[in-house]
Design a protein around this motif. Sequence first.
Motif, PDB file in Angstrom:
ATOM      1  N   ALA A  94       0.877  -1.205   0.001  1.00  0.00           N
ATOM      2  CA  ALA A  94       0.191   0.135   0.248  1.00  0.00           C
ATOM      3  C   ALA A  94       0.908   1.130  -0.023  1.00  0.00           C
ATOM      4  O   ALA A  94       0.492   2.166  -0.616  1.00  0.00           O
ATOM      5  N   LEU A  95       2.106   1.196   0.895  1.00  0.00           N
ATOM      6  CA  LEU A  95       2.892   2.399   0.697  1.00  0.00           C
ATOM      7  C   LEU A  95       3.456   2.636  -0.588  1.00  0.00           C
ATOM      8  O   LEU A  95       3.365   3.652  -1.274  1.00  0.00           O
ATOM      9  N   VAL A  96       3.974   1.718  -1.267  1.00  0.00           N
ATOM     10  CA  VAL A  96       4.381   1.704  -2.709  1.00  0.00           C
ATOM     11  C   VAL A  96       3.355   2.301  -3.632  1.00  0.00           C
ATOM     12  O   VAL A  96       3.544   3.431  -4.432  1.00  0.00           O
ATOM     13  N   SER A  97       2.291   1.570  -3.580  1.00  0.00           N
ATOM     14  CA  SER A  97       1.262   2.011  -4.643  1.00  0.00           C
ATOM     15  C   SER A  97       0.668   3.409  -4.298  1.00  0.00           C
ATOM     16  O   SER A  97       0.532   4.168  -5.415  1.00  0.00           O
ATOM     17  N   THR A  98       0.582   3.871  -3.016  1.00  0.00           N
ATOM     18  CA  THR A  98       0.205   5.266  -2.940  1.00  0.00           C
ATOM     19  C   THR A  98       1.326   6.205  -3.434  1.00  0.00           C
ATOM     20  O   THR A  98       0.821   7.291  -3.875  1.00  0.00           O
ATOM     21  N   TRP A  99       2.546   6.004  -3.265  1.00  0.00           N
ATOM     22  CA  TRP A  99       3.476   6.776  -3.806  1.00  0.00           C
ATOM     23  C   TRP A  99       3.374   6.753  -5.406  1.00  0.00           C
ATOM     24  O   TRP A  99       3.350   7.961  -5.881  1.00  0.00           O
ATOM     25  N   VAL A 100       3.374   5.484  -5.814  1.00  0.00           N
ATOM     26  CA  VAL A 100       3.177   5.461  -7.345  1.00  0.00           C
ATOM     27  C   VAL A 100       2.205   6.199  -7.942  1.00  0.00           C
ATOM     28  O   VAL A 100       2.218   6.939  -8.712  1.00  0.00           O
ATOM     29  N   SER A 101       0.786   6.017  -7.140  1.00  0.00           N
ATOM     30  CA  SER A 101      -0.304   6.649  -7.501  1.00  0.00           C
ATOM     31  C   SER A 101      -0.220   7.858  -7.547  1.00  0.00           C
ATOM     32  O   SER A 101      -0.788   8.592  -8.541  1.00  0.00           O
ATOM     33  N   SER A 102       0.055   8.465  -6.341  1.00  0.00           N
ATOM     34  CA  SER A 102      -0.083  10.002  -5.995  1.00  0.00           C
ATOM     35  C   SER A 102       0.904  10.643  -6.917  1.00  0.00           C
ATOM     36  O   SER A 102       0.592  11.569  -7.705  1.00  0.00           O
ATOM     37  N   ILE A 103       2.236  10.377  -7.308  1.00  0.00           N
ATOM     38  CA  ILE A 103       3.165  10.986  -8.271  1.00  0.00           C
ATOM     39  C   ILE A 103       2.694  11.018  -9.707  1.00  0.00           C
ATOM     40  O   ILE A 103       2.659  11.931 -10.409  1.00  0.00           O
ATOM     41  N   ALA A 104       2.116   9.913 -10.014  1.00  0.00           N
ATOM     42  CA  ALA A 104       1.596   9.709 -11.356  1.00  0.00           C
ATOM     43  C   ALA A 104       0.174  10.579 -11.455  1.00  0.00           C
ATOM     44  O   ALA A 104      -0.043  11.339 -12.541  1.00  0.00           O
ATOM     45  N   GLY A 105      -0.574  10.450 -10.415  1.00  0.00           N
ATOM     46  CA  GLY A 105      -1.767  11.441 -10.584  1.00  0.00           C
ATOM     47  C   GLY A 105      -1.331  12.947 -10.507  1.00  0.00           C
ATOM     48  O   GLY A 105      -1.979  13.708 -11.178  1.00  0.00           O
ATOM     49  N   TYR A 106      -0.468  13.318  -9.748  1.00  0.00           N
ATOM     50  CA  TYR A 106       0.100  14.753  -9.903  1.00  0.00           C
ATOM     51  C   TYR A 106       0.655  15.013 -10.973  1.00  0.00           C
ATOM     52  O   TYR A 106       0.318  16.107 -11.543  1.00  0.00           O
ATOM     53  N   GLY A 107       1.369  14.159 -11.812  1.00  0.00           N
ATOM     54  CA  GLY A 107       2.016  14.462 -13.110  1.00  0.00           C
ATOM     55  C   GLY A 107       0.920  14.648 -14.210  1.00  0.00           C
ATOM     56  O   GLY A 107       1.047  15.372 -15.036  1.00  0.00           O
ATOM     57  N   LEU A 108      -0.219  13.784 -13.906  1.00  0.00           N
ATOM     58  CA  LEU A 108      -1.288  13.843 -15.016  1.00  0.00           C
ATOM     59  C   LEU A 108      -2.269  14.972 -14.922  1.00  0.00           C
ATOM     60  O   LEU A 108      -2.727  15.605 -15.843  1.00  0.00           O
ATOM     61  N   ALA A 168      -6.078   9.858  -7.259  1.00  0.00           N
ATOM     62  CA  ALA A 168      -4.808  10.674  -7.335  1.00  0.00           C
ATOM     63  C   ALA A 168      -5.124  12.014  -7.982  1.00  0.00           C
ATOM     64  O   ALA A 168      -4.756  12.821  -7.773  1.00  0.00           O
ATOM     65  N   ARG A 169      -5.443  11.376  -9.403  1.00  0.00           N
ATOM     66  CA  ARG A 169      -5.499  12.586 -10.303  1.00  0.00           C
ATOM     67  C   ARG A 169      -6.340  13.662 -10.080  1.00  0.00           C
ATOM     68  O   ARG A 169      -6.320  14.965  -9.816  1.00  0.00           O
ATOM     69  N   ILE A 170      -7.606  13.009  -9.646  1.00  0.00           N
ATOM     70  CA  ILE A 170      -8.810  13.928  -9.333  1.00  0.00           C
ATOM     71  C   ILE A 170      -8.470  14.892  -7.909  1.00  0.00           C
ATOM     72  O   ILE A 170      -8.517  15.875  -7.885  1.00  0.00           O
ATOM     73  N   TYR A 171      -7.752  13.921  -6.821  1.00  0.00           N
ATOM     74  CA  TYR A 171      -7.382  14.639  -5.749  1.00  0.00           C
ATOM     75  C   TYR A 171      -6.380  15.770  -5.901  1.00  0.00           C
ATOM     76  O   TYR A 171      -6.505  16.855  -5.476  1.00  0.00           O
ATOM     77  N   ALA A 172      -5.227  15.379  -6.662  1.00  0.00           N
ATOM     78  CA  ALA A 172      -4.291  16.494  -6.971  1.00  0.00           C
ATOM     79  C   ALA A 172      -4.833  17.630  -7.844  1.00  0.00           C
ATOM     80  O   ALA A 172      -4.444  18.796  -7.242  1.00  0.00           O
ATOM     81  N   ALA A 173      -5.607  17.380  -8.835  1.00  0.00           N
ATOM     82  CA  ALA A 173      -6.275  18.562  -9.559  1.00  0.00           C
ATOM     83  C   ALA A 173      -7.004  19.512  -8.604  1.00  0.00           C
ATOM     84  O   ALA A 173      -6.863  20.609  -8.878  1.00  0.00           O
TER      85      ALA A 173
END
Lengths: 291, 314
Positions: A94-108, A168-173
Amino acid sequence: MSTLTSSRTSLRRPHREAPSILATMVLLIGALYCLFPILWVLIASSKSSDELFSSFTLQPSVHLWDNIVALSSYRDGLFWRWMGNTFIYAGVGALVSTWVSSIAGYGLAKFNFRGKTAIFNVILMGVLVPGVILAIPQYLLLAKVGLTNTMWAVLLPQFISPYNIYLARIYAAGSVPTDIIEAARIDGLREFSIFHRVAVPMMVPGMVTIFLFQFVAIWNNFMLPYIMLGSDKLFPLTVGLTSLLNQGAQAPALYTLVITGAMLSILPLAALFLLLQRYWRVDLASGAVKA
Amino acid sequence: MSTATVVRAKSRRSNSNTKTQTRAAWFMIAPAFVLFLLFMAAPIFYTLFISFQRTKVSGLFGGTRETIWVGFQNYVNSFDSEFLASVVRVLGYGCILVPVMLGLALTFALLLDSPRTRSKTFSRVAIFLPFAVPAVISSLLWGFLYLPSVSPFSYILNTFGIQSPNVLGPDVITFAIANIGIWGGTGFNMIVIYTSLKAIPSDIYEAARIDGCSERQIALRIKIPIVMPAIIMTFLFSMIATLQVFAEPMTLKPMTNTISSTWSPLMKIYRDAFQNSDIYSAAATSVIVAVGTLAISYFFLAVVQKRAFGQEER
């Protein structure tokens, strides 16, 4: 006129309907239905294996500690190994997945570049792909590189979750203002520092939600470890307890161990939920489904 | 420096900025994308690939094995009576599980949101608690509660001299498995619907109350239509999960003879791949299940959208 306004704003309105006993009863019956198996397992884990099938189901006994000791000594504490494995799979995954998803979501969410929409659409299609089509070929492909029957076989496939990237994309936006990113750029921060030092603190509530979603998903997953692992030293709780139950069909004395194990394996996640409930934002999920 | 040079310098700087930004964005997406390619895209293509293959054993004592292309033969073979029976069973299971679970979830969510109920926090936490219990564990718990020698219900019935029904028998096993799904899934869906109910601005209700609406009318005429998108999505995700049921029947299997090793389509795929070592049939069957799932999701969304658009036209 002023009376009307004040009655409208006051909390106790005269025309408010009285509490309904029937409606409250329905809620309480639902609560009872949901608590009943948990109550049962708490009681049943206090019984010796004779009492399990002879005494009345809801009559507690005094053998809880004996059962825990018996379970702990079963094959040199294999059960606690399963518990530890489950924490490793769910925690690290879950830790790795959260980082991978968050940084990708932010990038997108926060950059404009060619191919962005295409990448997002491809990942989004992954949300709809049923897990069934993945598990067996994942096994075959990992077998080719010799990773089956290792912890990696359970961890690696669960690092990626298209649904979490989408969240993550929705949340970052929504939570990271572009002006602040611009300001950080003018201050000379590099893009990765901006993400880790500026965006992450703003995205924490969303990231906690993603972490919990993935933690529960991995904790509950049965099929992937069941397929990937052969050695029972690597099993998570779900697979371990099923294997114990399978042996219990021949040796009913093991049933007591299964029940005690089930009781002990409910506690950590239940505690986690009661503790983290405040930080958990389901509205992220329901807001996402509205979009 | 003339204005033109300044502008050019600026544009060059912003141009190189865009470039670094684009590169940074790609680096940020890279971990997710690589994992996606390795653990989602590659497996999907690999399944498709081997679903058209088969091992051919030739030679006197099965000496040589080679992989040959067989076109759609695996797909044709997949539609045997076992597979069709498992699909029918799971559809029956889904027809019980999804409406009951979401009906309960919606009811509880509306009751939690209603000003006319009490003991909300306790009920909310209690109903949500099963979400923290893995499907395997909940199947274990219910499996024991279904055993006549353990079940409190049979105990009570027996004291009155009534023969209790065998819950794990062939007639009710579908209901027994559906009950586990209902128990485990109601809480989460309730919370999703409840959260979207909370997002509705309360002045709508104020207006309705002033117009003389009862709480029940507010629930039926205002709340349900507004949270319809959340209900539709929970319905869709529940349907997808239903068709892939695996953990519950696998866990109950050692407790009863009623559950065969091909009870659900996924159990059949598992048996083909790992007990019969026939990965080619298993691949073809998984493609069929996946395509079927996508088709049902698409059909469902199309119908729902048509209804929504139909309302808009009116």
